[in-house]
Motif scaffolding. Structure first.
Motif, PDB file in Angstrom:
ATOM      1  N   SER A   8     -19.338  -6.091   7.816  1.00 54.88           N
ATOM      2  CA  SER A   8     -19.332  -5.913   6.171  1.00 54.88           C
ATOM      3  C   SER A   8     -19.803  -4.525   5.880  1.00 54.88           C
ATOM      4  O   SER A   8     -19.773  -3.711   6.954  1.00 54.88           O
ATOM      5  N   SER A   9     -19.613  -4.307   4.721  1.00 55.85           N
ATOM      6  CA  SER A   9     -20.007  -3.163   4.152  1.00 55.85           C
ATOM      7  C   SER A   9     -20.820  -3.670   2.744  1.00 55.85           C
ATOM      8  O   SER A   9     -20.726  -4.537   2.179  1.00 55.85           O
ATOM      9  N   ASN A  10     -21.369  -2.594   2.115  1.00 51.50           N
ATOM     10  CA  ASN A  10     -22.223  -2.605   1.101  1.00 51.50           C
ATOM     11  C   ASN A  10     -21.276  -3.061  -0.232  1.00 51.50           C
ATOM     12  O   ASN A  10     -21.963  -3.800  -1.254  1.00 51.50           O
ATOM     13  N   CYS A  12     -18.326  -4.199  -0.572  1.00 49.22           N
ATOM     14  CA  CYS A  12     -17.211  -5.535  -0.401  1.00 49.22           C
ATOM     15  C   CYS A  12     -17.568  -6.748  -1.038  1.00 49.22           C
ATOM     16  O   CYS A  12     -18.492  -7.262  -0.319  1.00 49.22           O
ATOM     17  N   GLY A  13     -16.762  -7.086  -1.754  1.00 46.13           N
ATOM     18  CA  GLY A  13     -17.008  -8.476  -2.607  1.00 46.13           C
ATOM     19  C   GLY A  13     -16.551  -9.592  -1.650  1.00 46.13           C
ATOM     20  O   GLY A  13     -17.334 -10.691  -1.791  1.00 46.13           O
ATOM     21  N   TYR A  14     -15.642  -9.289  -0.727  1.00 46.93           N
ATOM     22  CA  TYR A  14     -15.194 -10.400  -0.163  1.00 46.93           C
ATOM     23  C   TYR A  14     -16.323 -10.855   1.108  1.00 46.93           C
ATOM     24  O   TYR A  14     -16.356 -11.892   1.361  1.00 46.93           O
ATOM     25  N   CYS A  15     -16.629  -9.518   1.416  1.00 41.62           N
ATOM     26  CA  CYS A  15     -17.834  -9.768   2.401  1.00 41.62           C
ATOM     27  C   CYS A  15     -18.827 -10.583   1.969  1.00 41.62           C
ATOM     28  O   CYS A  15     -19.703 -11.570   2.679  1.00 41.62           O
ATOM     29  N   GLU A  31     -24.753 -10.232  11.268  1.00 37.99           N
ATOM     30  CA  GLU A  31     -24.172  -9.198  10.427  1.00 37.99           C
ATOM     31  C   GLU A  31     -24.081  -7.587  11.049  1.00 37.99           C
ATOM     32  O   GLU A  31     -25.209  -7.324  11.386  1.00 37.99           O
ATOM     33  N   LYS A  32     -22.900  -7.141  10.774  1.00 36.57           N
ATOM     34  CA  LYS A  32     -22.901  -5.841  11.522  1.00 36.57           C
ATOM     35  C   LYS A  32     -22.350  -4.870  10.042  1.00 36.57           C
ATOM     36  O   LYS A  32     -21.060  -4.911   9.817  1.00 36.57           O
ATOM     37  N   ASN A  33     -23.049  -4.153   9.574  1.00 37.48           N
ATOM     38  CA  ASN A  33     -22.748  -3.584   8.201  1.00 37.48           C
ATOM     39  C   ASN A  33     -22.473  -1.984   8.743  1.00 37.48           C
ATOM     40  O   ASN A  33     -23.138  -1.087   8.849  1.00 37.48           O
TER      41      ASN A  33
END
Length: 74
Positions: A8-10, A12-15, A31-33
């Protein structure tokens, strides 16, 4: 119990939706950000992906938040 990893990323709405969905289902996940973890970013790129979320359930890779596919694999 399924082994679940979510890249994921900070921003990302879908995340966020995927993580909320997994939480509602009571599914624990790693979780791997990629925003904060350069190693996670490299791992994702080595798998051939440039975007998030990428959700891995027991080795099966799902690109994006695909609720129907998650239901199948969980």
């Amino acid at each position: 119990m399924a082994n679940v990893v979510i890249y994921s990323s900070n921003t990302c709405g879908y995340c966020k939706m995927a993580k909320e969905y997994l939480g509602e289902k009571g599914v624990s996940y790693e979780e791997k950000n990629i925003s904060t973890d350069p190693t996670a970013r490299k791992e994702l790129m080595q798998k051939g992906y440039m975007g998030v979320p990428v959700i891995i359930v027991n080795g099966e890779e799902i690109v994006g938040f695909d609720k129907a596919r998650l239901e199948q694999l969980l």
